[in-house]
Motif scaffolding. Structure first.
Motif, PDB file in Angstrom:
ATOM      1  N   ASN A   1      28.521 -11.751  13.249  1.00 51.33           N
ATOM      2  CA  ASN A   1      27.808 -10.592  13.788  1.00 51.33           C
ATOM      3  C   ASN A   1      26.595 -10.216  12.951  1.00 51.33           C
ATOM      4  OD1 ASN A   1      29.234  -9.494  16.230  1.00 51.33           O
ATOM      5  ND2 ASN A   1      30.965  -9.687  14.829  1.00 51.33           N
ATOM      6  N   ASP A   2      26.336 -10.991  11.900  1.00 50.89           N
ATOM      7  CA  ASP A   2      25.164 -10.759  11.040  1.00 50.89           C
ATOM      8  C   ASP A   2      23.917 -11.253  11.781  1.00 50.89           C
ATOM      9  OD1 ASP A   2      23.505 -10.312   8.818  1.00 50.89           O
ATOM     10  OD2 ASP A   2      25.137 -10.811   7.442  1.00 50.89           O
ATOM     11  N   ASN A   3      22.764 -11.217  11.111  1.00 50.39           N
ATOM     12  CA  ASN A   3      21.556 -11.697  11.778  1.00 50.39           C
ATOM     13  C   ASN A   3      21.686 -13.196  12.068  1.00 50.39           C
ATOM     14  OD1 ASN A   3      20.144 -13.397   9.685  1.00 50.39           O
ATOM     15  ND2 ASN A   3      20.249 -11.469   8.539  1.00 50.39           N
ATOM     16  N   ALA A   4      20.842 -13.669  12.973  1.00 50.77           N
ATOM     17  CA  ALA A   4      20.981 -15.032  13.498  1.00 50.77           C
ATOM     18  C   ALA A   4      20.896 -16.097  12.417  1.00 50.77           C
ATOM     19  CB  ALA A   4      19.920 -15.278  14.567  1.00 50.77           C
ATOM     20  N   MET A   5      20.074 -15.893  11.396  1.00 52.05           N
ATOM     21  CA  MET A   5      19.936 -16.883  10.331  1.00 52.05           C
ATOM     22  C   MET A   5      21.246 -17.058   9.563  1.00 52.05           C
ATOM     23  SD  MET A   5      17.009 -18.280  10.440  1.00 52.05           S
ATOM     24  CE  MET A   5      16.866 -19.047   8.838  1.00 52.05           C
ATOM     25  N   VAL A   6      21.951 -15.970   9.379  1.00 52.19           N
ATOM     26  CA  VAL A   6      23.243 -16.019   8.677  1.00 52.19           C
ATOM     27  C   VAL A   6      24.322 -16.575   9.600  1.00 52.19           C
ATOM     28  CG1 VAL A   6      25.056 -14.614   7.596  1.00 52.19           C
ATOM     29  CG2 VAL A   6      22.639 -14.099   7.146  1.00 52.19           C
ATOM     30  N   ALA A   7      24.334 -16.121  10.840  1.00 44.65           N
ATOM     31  CA  ALA A   7      25.420 -16.456  11.763  1.00 44.65           C
ATOM     32  C   ALA A   7      25.297 -17.846  12.374  1.00 44.65           C
ATOM     33  CB  ALA A   7      25.463 -15.411  12.878  1.00 44.65           C
TER      34      ALA A   7
ATOM     35  N   LEU B   1      36.281 -14.141  20.400  1.00 43.76           N
ATOM     36  CA  LEU B   1      35.254 -13.697  19.453  1.00 43.76           C
ATOM     37  C   LEU B   1      33.873 -14.201  19.877  1.00 43.76           C
ATOM     38  CD1 LEU B   1      34.324 -12.344  16.862  1.00 43.76           C
ATOM     39  CD2 LEU B   1      34.999 -14.395  15.609  1.00 43.76           C
ATOM     40  N   LEU B   2      33.792 -15.471  20.280  1.00 47.61           N
ATOM     41  CA  LEU B   2      32.506 -16.039  20.697  1.00 47.61           C
ATOM     42  C   LEU B   2      31.949 -15.323  21.924  1.00 47.61           C
ATOM     43  CD1 LEU B   2      33.331 -19.805  20.129  1.00 47.61           C
ATOM     44  CD2 LEU B   2      31.623 -18.475  18.865  1.00 47.61           C
ATOM     45  N   ILE B   3      32.819 -14.983  22.877  1.00 46.06           N
ATOM     46  CA  ILE B   3      32.385 -14.253  24.068  1.00 46.06           C
ATOM     47  C   ILE B   3      31.879 -12.863  23.683  1.00 46.06           C
ATOM     48  CG2 ILE B   3      33.238 -13.113  26.174  1.00 46.06           C
ATOM     49  CD1 ILE B   3      35.004 -15.649  26.576  1.00 46.06           C
ATOM     50  N   GLU B   4      32.573 -12.217  22.755  1.00 47.17           N
ATOM     51  CA  GLU B   4      32.151 -10.897  22.284  1.00 47.17           C
ATOM     52  C   GLU B   4      30.763 -10.963  21.645  1.00 47.17           C
ATOM     53  OE1 GLU B   4      33.434  -7.875  18.737  1.00 47.17           O
ATOM     54  OE2 GLU B   4      35.072  -8.771  19.886  1.00 47.17           O
ATOM     55  N   VAL B   5      30.535 -11.993  20.808  1.00 50.46           N
ATOM     56  CA  VAL B   5      29.222 -12.169  20.179  1.00 50.46           C
ATOM     57  C   VAL B   5      28.169 -12.462  21.249  1.00 50.46           C
ATOM     58  CG1 VAL B   5      27.866 -13.631  18.616  1.00 50.46           C
ATOM     59  CG2 VAL B   5      30.187 -12.926  17.961  1.00 50.46           C
ATOM     60  N   ALA B   6      28.501 -13.337  22.194  1.00 48.51           N
ATOM     61  CA  ALA B   6      27.562 -13.700  23.257  1.00 48.51           C
ATOM     62  C   ALA B   6      27.176 -12.488  24.106  1.00 48.51           C
ATOM     63  CB  ALA B   6      28.170 -14.791  24.144  1.00 48.51           C
ATOM     64  N   GLU B   7      28.117 -11.612  24.327  1.00 49.30           N
ATOM     65  CA  GLU B   7      27.842 -10.437  25.155  1.00 49.30           C
ATOM     66  C   GLU B   7      27.026  -9.373  24.429  1.00 49.30           C
ATOM     67  OE1 GLU B   7      31.761  -9.245  26.378  1.00 49.30           O
ATOM     68  OE2 GLU B   7      31.640 -10.396  28.255  1.00 49.30           O
ATOM     69  N   ASN B   8      27.201  -9.272  23.101  1.00 47.98           N
ATOM     70  CA  ASN B   8      26.638  -8.130  22.391  1.00 47.98           C
ATOM     71  C   ASN B   8      25.511  -8.421  21.408  1.00 47.98           C
ATOM     72  OD1 ASN B   8      28.551  -6.179  23.521  1.00 47.98           O
ATOM     73  ND2 ASN B   8      30.073  -7.304  22.353  1.00 47.98           N
ATOM     74  N   LYS B   9      25.288  -9.675  21.066  1.00 50.93           N
ATOM     75  CA  LYS B   9      24.261  -9.981  20.069  1.00 50.93           C
ATOM     76  C   LYS B   9      23.000 -10.522  20.745  1.00 50.93           C
ATOM     77  CE  LYS B   9      24.949  -9.178  16.359  1.00 50.93           C
ATOM     78  NZ  LYS B   9      24.823  -7.886  15.639  1.00 50.93           N
ATOM     79  N   THR B  10      22.168 -11.208  19.988  1.00 50.03           N
ATOM     80  CA  THR B  10      20.838 -11.603  20.470  1.00 50.03           C
ATOM     81  C   THR B  10      20.831 -12.971  21.156  1.00 50.03           C
ATOM     82  OG1 THR B  10      20.186 -12.799  18.475  1.00 50.03           O
ATOM     83  CG2 THR B  10      19.891 -10.405  18.450  1.00 50.03           C
TER      84      THR B  10
ATOM     85  N   ALA C   1      22.758 -20.446  19.474  1.00 53.48           N
ATOM     86  CA  ALA C   1      23.618 -21.141  18.500  1.00 53.48           C
ATOM     87  C   ALA C   1      24.962 -21.491  19.143  1.00 53.48           C
ATOM     88  CB  ALA C   1      23.829 -20.261  17.264  1.00 53.48           C
ATOM     89  N   ILE C   2      25.533 -20.566  19.900  1.00 48.23           N
ATOM     90  CA  ILE C   2      26.812 -20.816  20.564  1.00 48.23           C
ATOM     91  C   ILE C   2      26.662 -21.939  21.594  1.00 48.23           C
ATOM     92  CG2 ILE C   2      28.576 -19.825  22.094  1.00 48.23           C
ATOM     93  CD1 ILE C   2      28.003 -17.094  20.728  1.00 48.23           C
ATOM     94  N   ALA C   3      25.556 -21.936  22.324  1.00 46.34           N
ATOM     95  CA  ALA C   3      25.326 -22.957  23.354  1.00 46.34           C
ATOM     96  C   ALA C   3      25.247 -24.362  22.780  1.00 46.34           C
ATOM     97  CB  ALA C   3      24.048 -22.636  24.127  1.00 46.34           C
ATOM     98  N   ASN C   4      25.020 -24.468  21.475  1.00 44.64           N
ATOM     99  CA  ASN C   4      24.943 -25.780  20.815  1.00 44.64           C
ATOM    100  C   ASN C   4      26.287 -26.277  20.294  1.00 44.64           C
ATOM    101  OD1 ASN C   4      22.199 -27.033  20.622  1.00 44.64           O
ATOM    102  ND2 ASN C   4      21.647 -24.978  19.922  1.00 44.64           N
TER     103      ASN C   4
END
Length: 199
Positions: free
Chosen positions: A3-9, A23-32, A38-41
């Protein structure tokens, strides 16, 4: 960390196998978008996670997902991507390389892809002529509903509206003629310039 910035996550979102779908769905729904990219890769993506990513309507994320053969694209997700490909031509070529894409899907795309991809579809997908005829008929019918200017006089009866036999006569031109002959006939029937008929 995810949940940190994209460079960290980024590295964790792409590589870490310990992360759950939830967890991945939660990040996908709420982050940038960068988090979703990154998840799509990831090398293995469930259909549920793919649906979440696609639903955000982000061109780069969708294209990455389509090119990722580890992404589990079920019928619903393929349908969403087909719809997105209408306005995002870069998706079309990637979709045609997907093993999940059926002849019916390819036929649906036929109407909005480039001429090179139309040729590819005709060469690589076994599409029944009846399916094509039905689609031509539906497309013509939809055009008649949307617009009723004078060029449609051939397939419209002024007193009775939509005339299926006239639609059949009109669409038959596309089955029997092509190139200059088709343009010349359309120009004469519709009362438009040949340049317009060509378009």
């Amino acid at each position: 960390l995810v949940n940190d910035n994209a460079m960290v996550a980024r590295h964790l979102l792409t590589k870490c196998e310990a992360l759950s779908d939830t967890l991945l769905i939660e990040v996908a729904e709420n982050k940038t978008e960068y988090h979703r990219l990154a998840i799509a890769n990831r090398t293995d993506l469930s259909p549920r996670l793919c649906k979440t990513l696609v639903s955000k309507n982000e061109d780069k994320v969708q294209l990455t997902l389509v090119r990722n053969l580890g992404a589990g694209l079920d019928e619903e997700v393929i349908g969403m991507l087909l719809e997105a490909s209408r306005s995002n031509p870069s998706l079309c070529e990637g979709l045609l390389c997907r093993p999940e894409l059926s002849a019916e899907h390819a036929h649906e795309m036929f109407w909005w892809v480039s001429s090179a991809l139309r040729t590819y579809i005709l060469k690589n997908y076994d599409i029944d002529i009846a399916v094509i005829d039905r689609a031509v008929g539906e497309a013509t019918h939809n055009a008649l509903i949307d617009e009723r200017p004078s060029p449609y006089a051939l397939i419209m009866d002024r007193n009775n509206g939509y005339d299926p036999s006239k639609v059949e006569e009109f669409t038959n031109l596309f089955r029997t003629l092509d190139g200059d002959a088709l343009c010349e006939k359309l120009s004469a029937i519709l009362g438009v310039r040949e340049e317009t008929a060509q378009r």
